[in-house]
Design a protein around this motif. Structure first.
Motif, PDB file in Angstrom:
ATOM      1  N   UNK A 178       0.270   4.776  14.255  1.00 11.74           N
ATOM      2  CA  UNK A 178       1.818   4.727  14.678  1.00 11.74           C
ATOM      3  C   UNK A 178       2.672   4.680  13.531  1.00 11.74           C
ATOM      4  N   UNK A 179       2.158   4.718  12.279  1.00 12.15           N
ATOM      5  CA  UNK A 179       3.153   4.570  10.989  1.00 12.15           C
ATOM      6  C   UNK A 179       4.258   5.966  11.000  1.00 12.15           C
ATOM      7  N   UNK A 180       3.552   6.997  11.193  1.00 13.15           N
ATOM      8  CA  UNK A 180       4.345   8.124  11.127  1.00 13.15           C
ATOM      9  C   UNK A 180       5.631   8.156  11.725  1.00 13.15           C
ATOM     10  N   UNK A 181       5.475   7.873  13.127  1.00 14.56           N
ATOM     11  CA  UNK A 181       6.593   7.745  14.177  1.00 14.56           C
ATOM     12  C   UNK A 181       7.930   7.276  13.303  1.00 14.56           C
ATOM     13  N   UNK A 182       7.862   6.029  12.746  1.00 17.48           N
ATOM     14  CA  UNK A 182       9.240   5.744  12.206  1.00 17.48           C
ATOM     15  C   UNK A 182       9.638   6.345  11.060  1.00 17.48           C
ATOM     16  N   UNK A 225       0.941  -1.272   0.027  1.00 17.61           N
ATOM     17  CA  UNK A 225      -0.099  -0.056   0.126  1.00 17.61           C
ATOM     18  C   UNK A 225       1.014   1.274  -0.033  1.00 17.61           C
ATOM     19  N   UNK A 226       2.171   1.145   0.799  1.00 18.63           N
ATOM     20  CA  UNK A 226       2.855   2.290   0.839  1.00 18.63           C
ATOM     21  C   UNK A 226       3.379   2.602  -0.554  1.00 18.63           C
ATOM     22  N   UNK A 227       3.762   1.566  -1.563  1.00 17.40           N
ATOM     23  CA  UNK A 227       4.458   1.781  -2.745  1.00 17.40           C
ATOM     24  C   UNK A 227       3.208   2.423  -3.606  1.00 17.40           C
ATOM     25  N   UNK A 228       2.143   1.508  -3.594  1.00 17.94           N
ATOM     26  CA  UNK A 228       1.094   2.188  -4.353  1.00 17.94           C
ATOM     27  C   UNK A 228       0.527   3.629  -4.183  1.00 17.94           C
ATOM     28  N   UNK A 233       6.135  -0.029  11.132  1.00 20.92           N
ATOM     29  CA  UNK A 233       7.791   0.247  10.645  1.00 20.92           C
ATOM     30  C   UNK A 233       8.054  -0.277   9.334  1.00 20.92           C
ATOM     31  N   UNK A 234       7.538  -1.426   8.873  1.00 18.46           N
ATOM     32  CA  UNK A 234       7.549  -1.759   7.522  1.00 18.46           C
ATOM     33  C   UNK A 234       7.123  -1.039   6.646  1.00 18.46           C
ATOM     34  N   UNK A 235       5.884  -0.504   6.577  1.00 20.15           N
ATOM     35  CA  UNK A 235       5.365   0.532   5.953  1.00 20.15           C
ATOM     36  C   UNK A 235       6.114   1.773   5.973  1.00 20.15           C
ATOM     37  N   UNK A 236       6.686   2.521   6.938  1.00 25.47           N
ATOM     38  CA  UNK A 236       6.990   3.642   7.018  1.00 25.47           C
ATOM     39  C   UNK A 236       8.408   3.451   6.444  1.00 25.47           C
ATOM     40  N   UNK A 237       9.420   2.624   6.678  1.00 25.06           N
ATOM     41  CA  UNK A 237      10.796   2.281   5.665  1.00 25.06           C
ATOM     42  C   UNK A 237      10.355   1.989   4.481  1.00 25.06           C
ATOM     43  N   UNK A 238       9.357   1.694   4.092  1.00 25.75           N
ATOM     44  CA  UNK A 238       9.205   1.518   2.505  1.00 25.75           C
ATOM     45  C   UNK A 238       8.973   2.809   2.024  1.00 25.75           C
ATOM     46  N   UNK A 239       8.446   3.811   2.631  1.00 28.83           N
ATOM     47  CA  UNK A 239       8.263   5.285   2.131  1.00 28.83           C
ATOM     48  C   UNK A 239       9.673   5.743   2.073  1.00 28.83           C
ATOM     49  N   UNK A 240      10.270   5.568   3.066  1.00 33.85           N
ATOM     50  CA  UNK A 240      11.707   6.356   3.349  1.00 33.85           C
ATOM     51  C   UNK A 240      12.627   5.913   2.612  1.00 33.85           C
ATOM     52  N   UNK A 241      12.686   4.606   2.050  1.00 37.22           N
ATOM     53  CA  UNK A 241      13.511   3.943   1.196  1.00 37.22           C
ATOM     54  C   UNK A 241      13.203   4.242  -0.039  1.00 37.22           C
ATOM     55  N   UNK A 242      12.013   4.191  -0.865  1.00 38.39           N
ATOM     56  CA  UNK A 242      11.516   4.772  -2.110  1.00 38.39           C
ATOM     57  C   UNK A 242      11.921   6.082  -2.441  1.00 38.39           C
ATOM     58  N   UNK A 243      11.639   6.705  -1.032  1.00 36.28           N
ATOM     59  CA  UNK A 243      11.967   8.298  -1.491  1.00 36.28           C
ATOM     60  C   UNK A 243      13.631   8.514  -1.696  1.00 36.28           C
ATOM     61  N   UNK A 244      14.504   7.692  -1.032  1.00 33.01           N
ATOM     62  CA  UNK A 244      15.932   7.789  -0.931  1.00 33.01           C
ATOM     63  C   UNK A 244      16.321   7.124  -2.334  1.00 33.01           C
ATOM     64  N   UNK A 245      15.633   5.997  -2.541  1.00 30.35           N
ATOM     65  CA  UNK A 245      16.277   5.095  -3.710  1.00 30.35           C
ATOM     66  C   UNK A 245      15.969   5.610  -4.956  1.00 30.35           C
ATOM     67  N   UNK A 246      14.796   6.561  -5.184  1.00 34.60           N
ATOM     68  CA  UNK A 246      14.301   7.112  -6.539  1.00 34.60           C
ATOM     69  C   UNK A 246      14.562   8.529  -6.358  1.00 34.60           C
TER      70      UNK A 246
END
Length: 269
Positions: free
Chosen positions: A132-136, A67-70, A100-113
């Motif tokens: 609590x996703x935003x905390x991560x 869902x984070x990717x989409x 945490x998995x969802x939040x790290x998907x967001x931060x990783x996609x932001x950095x990777x691309x």
């Protein structure tokens, strides 16, 4: 790109009121710990999501990483990717592992691309996925309020202290946890209380879920008692359970004592 989504513990958890939208407003301190999953994202011909380790209920399309990717792909031009999640943090354990998995998907996609999404906007995206996703996104100790998705910086640092997390394997759903809760305004300010020496927290820093869940699941109360007997300066349940944690002044190996449970122990940062 390989990242390691880490868990968090709740130091104090007050359920202060039920909201018109059905959620609850809370007060808590979220503190990151080192128990982590592993998340790898690589460019692929087609979008794929795979998991190993602890089995995750539901379909891959329902997973928060998907869902984070989409969600980002709807606003930014992204290539197809392969997301591979190695799940190690227990599910339904009060540790925020899925968040945490969802939040790290967001931060990783932001950095990777190189999407250039600001920290605040990444947090806003994360809030759409869970309380609590935003905390991560920033992943630093904070005082949280509202649904647990609004934050205030804290000076609290437990760097160098030893933490032991013990999970007895119970899966406690959010619905089950909240069923026994009677929301009540706090009589003390958690932010001020946590400025006291850690040995004073036991009398004042509480998790409201313990009152209803400990009688229903006596094993939880038993774990907390053992943590204190082993010298914890402070011990409590994290989130809505079922993980208990103890904070120690010095390294304390409890792997033998809790050999029948899932356990993680290490130094706090």
């Amino acid at each position: 790109m390989l990242v390691f989504p880490n868990a968090k513990i709740n130091i104090g958890l007050n359920i202060v009121e039920k909201r018109p939208d059905g959620f609850h407003n809370i007060e808590s301190c979220f503190y990151p710990v080192g128990w982590s999953d592993a998340l790898e994202i690589t460019v692929a011909e087609n979008f794929e999501f795979h998991t190993d380790g602890i089995a995750i209920p539901g379909s891959s399309s329902d997973n928060l990483c998907t869902k984070a990717y989409q969600m980002l792909a709807a606003d930014y031009i992204l290539p197809n990717v392969n997301i591979h999640l190695l799940k190690a943090v227990p599910i339904g354990a009060g540790l925020g592992g899925g968040s945490a998995d969802a939040a790290f998907t967001i931060t990783a996609l932001n950095k990777l691309f190189s999407l250039g999404i600001s920290l605040e906007k990444q947090q806003d995206y994360a809030r759409r996925l869970g309380s609590d996703c935003a905390f991560f996104i920033d992943n630093k100790p904070v005082y949280c309020f509202d649904k647990g998705d609004r934050f205030e910086k804290m000076d609290l640092t437990l760097a160098g202290k030893w933490v032991v997390l013990v999970n007895p394997g119970l899966h406690i759903s959010t619905v089950e946890a909240y069923a026994g809760i009677k929301p009540e305004k706090s009589t003390t300010d958690l932010r001020e209380t946590l400025k006291q020496p850690i040995e004073n927290w036991k009398a004042f820093v509480k998790n409201d879920f313990e009152n209803s869940l400990f009688p229903k699941f006596p094993v939880l109360a038993g774990i907390k008692e053992i943590l204190y007997k082993q010298g914890a300066a402070y011990a409590a349940m994290s989130g809505s359970g079922s993980t208990l944690f103890g904070i120690f002044e010095a390294e304390t190996d409890l792997s033998t004592i809790f050999k029948n449970y899932k356990i993680w122990q290490g130094t706090l940062k």
